[in-house]
Design an enzyme around this catalytic site. Sequence first.
Site, mmCIF file in Angstrom:
data_model
loop_
_atom_site.group_PDB
_atom_site.id
_atom_site.type_symbol
_atom_site.label_atom_id
_atom_site.label_comp_id
_atom_site.label_asym_id
_atom_site.label_seq_id
_atom_site.Cartn_x
_atom_site.Cartn_y
_atom_site.Cartn_z
ATOM 1 N N GLY A 54 48.934 48.974 44.163
ATOM 2 C CA GLY A 54 48.826 48.060 45.301
ATOM 3 C C GLY A 54 49.720 46.844 45.221
ATOM 4 O O GLY A 54 50.910 46.937 44.842
ATOM 5 N N GLU A 77 43.468 51.170 33.426
ATOM 6 C CA GLU A 77 43.783 52.518 33.896
ATOM 7 C C GLU A 77 43.381 53.548 32.853
ATOM 8 O O GLU A 77 43.211 53.233 31.685
ATOM 9 C CB GLU A 77 45.285 52.633 34.226
ATOM 10 C CG GLU A 77 45.761 51.695 35.317
ATOM 11 C CD GLU A 77 45.154 51.971 36.696
ATOM 12 O OE1 GLU A 77 44.558 53.052 36.884
ATOM 13 O OE2 GLU A 77 45.257 51.090 37.567
ATOM 14 N N ALA A 143 41.417 43.851 41.822
ATOM 15 C CA ALA A 143 40.397 44.298 42.772
ATOM 16 C C ALA A 143 39.488 45.208 41.966
ATOM 17 O O ALA A 143 39.928 46.253 41.481
ATOM 18 C CB ALA A 143 41.026 45.046 43.942
ATOM 19 N N TYR A 228 42.608 38.048 52.017
ATOM 20 C CA TYR A 228 42.764 38.632 53.351
ATOM 21 C C TYR A 228 41.885 37.845 54.308
ATOM 22 O O TYR A 228 40.789 37.425 53.941
ATOM 23 C CB TYR A 228 42.367 40.109 53.340
ATOM 24 C CG TYR A 228 42.530 40.770 54.679
ATOM 25 C CD1 TYR A 228 43.798 40.937 55.226
ATOM 26 C CD2 TYR A 228 41.433 41.191 55.412
ATOM 27 C CE1 TYR A 228 43.965 41.517 56.477
ATOM 28 C CE2 TYR A 228 41.589 41.778 56.668
ATOM 29 C CZ TYR A 228 42.862 41.934 57.189
ATOM 30 O OH TYR A 228 43.030 42.500 58.433
ATOM 31 N N TYR A 238 34.318 41.573 56.490
ATOM 32 C CA TYR A 238 35.278 40.990 55.545
ATOM 33 C C TYR A 238 35.076 39.470 55.418
ATOM 34 O O TYR A 238 34.319 39.029 54.567
ATOM 35 C CB TYR A 238 36.740 41.361 55.889
ATOM 36 C CG TYR A 238 37.578 41.227 54.641
ATOM 37 C CD1 TYR A 238 37.898 42.328 53.861
ATOM 38 C CD2 TYR A 238 37.975 39.963 54.183
ATOM 39 C CE1 TYR A 238 38.587 42.179 52.668
ATOM 40 C CE2 TYR A 238 38.655 39.808 53.001
ATOM 41 C CZ TYR A 238 38.971 40.924 52.249
ATOM 42 O OH TYR A 238 39.646 40.763 51.066
ATOM 43 N N LYS A 247 36.224 35.433 48.398
ATOM 44 C CA LYS A 247 37.569 34.922 48.672
ATOM 45 C C LYS A 247 37.557 33.402 48.901
ATOM 46 O O LYS A 247 38.527 32.729 48.585
ATOM 47 C CB LYS A 247 38.189 35.660 49.864
ATOM 48 C CG LYS A 247 38.507 37.134 49.574
ATOM 49 C CD LYS A 247 39.514 37.305 48.450
ATOM 50 C CE LYS A 247 39.951 38.743 48.239
ATOM 51 N NZ LYS A 247 40.843 38.922 47.096
ATOM 52 N N LEU A 276 46.456 46.702 54.202
ATOM 53 C CA LEU A 276 47.265 47.875 53.867
ATOM 54 C C LEU A 276 46.426 48.929 53.172
ATOM 55 O O LEU A 276 45.386 48.621 52.592
ATOM 56 C CB LEU A 276 48.355 47.459 52.880
ATOM 57 C CG LEU A 276 49.608 46.835 53.466
ATOM 58 C CD1 LEU A 276 50.530 46.402 52.350
ATOM 59 C CD2 LEU A 276 50.321 47.835 54.353
ATOM 60 N N VAL A 277 46.909 50.166 53.197
ATOM 61 C CA VAL A 277 46.205 51.240 52.498
ATOM 62 C C VAL A 277 46.395 51.047 50.991
ATOM 63 O O VAL A 277 47.513 51.145 50.482
ATOM 64 C CB VAL A 277 46.782 52.620 52.883
ATOM 65 C CG1 VAL A 277 45.971 53.728 52.218
ATOM 66 C CG2 VAL A 277 46.818 52.799 54.385
#
Length: 404
Positions: A54, A77, A143, A228, A238, A247, A276-277
Amino acid sequence: MNRLIEPKVRGFICTTAHPAGCAKNVHEQIKYVTSCPPIASGPKKVLIIGASTGYGLASRIVAAFGAQAQTIGVFLERAADDKRTASAGWYHAAAFEQAAHQAGLYAKSINGDAFSDAIKQEAISLIKQDWGGAVDLVIYSLASPRRIHPQTGIVFKSTLQPIGAAYSNKTIDIISGHLSNVCIEPATPQEVIDTVAVMGGEDWIMWMEALLEEQLLAKAAQTIAYTYLGPKLTDPIYSKGTIGEAKKDLAAASQVLQQRLRSIDGQAFIAVNKALVTQASAAIPVVPLYISLIYKVMKEKKLHEGCIEQMYRLYADRLYRQDGKVPVDLQGLIRIDDWEMREDVQQAVSELWPKVDDTNVATLTDFIGYRHEFYKLFGFEVEGVDYNQPQLIAVPIPSLEGPQ
Ligand code: NAD
């Protein structure tokens, strides 16, 4: 062992990832950045927390290939094992490091829980050992669904819920494209607190204080975290929901950091990015349908951007402009959601929203583009990749191999 890899989607995540597809994603982003004018006054030593997918991955690519910066990336990861492929972020990090090393750029990675003291210490030791300090940019782009608090051991889980009242709206199944109504119950006060503990600003402050204490920040160093805001349509889930509270806490943390960084003439920023995806945004109810619409409208108006275009604009037109000024809005926020929030764009989306149903979703929205981007996050449906070619799933991340 080489094997063919197919996507296995469960809900809003894909449990497999394709190494060649993920590598191609990274190479395409590098190609975009190297086709843009170099960021002459860009950063030199950059720590990216949340560097593997991302916005964080794109931030790392712009720093390295746009400004020739040395980068240390922190992420969480999964490596491949006998049964499973590695996670997409693992393959991205491997491809990024390889490309950076080939270009003669320093790049090392740390894989582990960024919320923990141990990983902060590992980053500090690496910065001391390899750079002797002088970090001039810290990107905070985590995230996460959970956080283990480093001092209390309490496990906090973040939720994506409205506050005060239940919220119903249309949502889309990101694979079938089927529309349904979703009703999300309001969060309890504890769920709000927990979400703030995971996605709020406490950990960002902890990172920056640890770096300051060890005197590892350069004079006039900068740090930035992403947020966002979005339109009224997504407000209940959101901005006015649990994530919105987190946020707000992140924004408050930027004020605290602004004070703390005074001693080195440093600055802390919040950038408001475009919807965005990404793996994170796919998890938010209602938002994927909104993104499918915004993609349709912005592509038609030739305003569409992905993570890499957004991050290049953040560096080139905001953080590292020729005139040295960083343009912010009245609240002190950097706005690179400016094109998404344009009145004509939002007007078009609000006109389309009530009309979308199962019969017209493929034409009124860019759901097909959304789904394609979703598969691409995991290295599938990437143009130019031969999916009939068996893959070696155990791909090393160079800096995580052998003695550290
Ligand atoms: P993402 O899911 O693509 O990336 C998250 C990153 O965090 C990955 O590198 C992952 O490895 C890392 N991570 C997660 N938990 C970790 C842990 N415990 N320790 C170390 N690393 C960990 O997410 P994204 O969409 O790029 O979001 C990044 C930031 O941008 C978030 O703050 C998000 O709210 C913000 N943002 C996203 C959007 C959007 O539409 N996607 C829009 C505006 C702002």
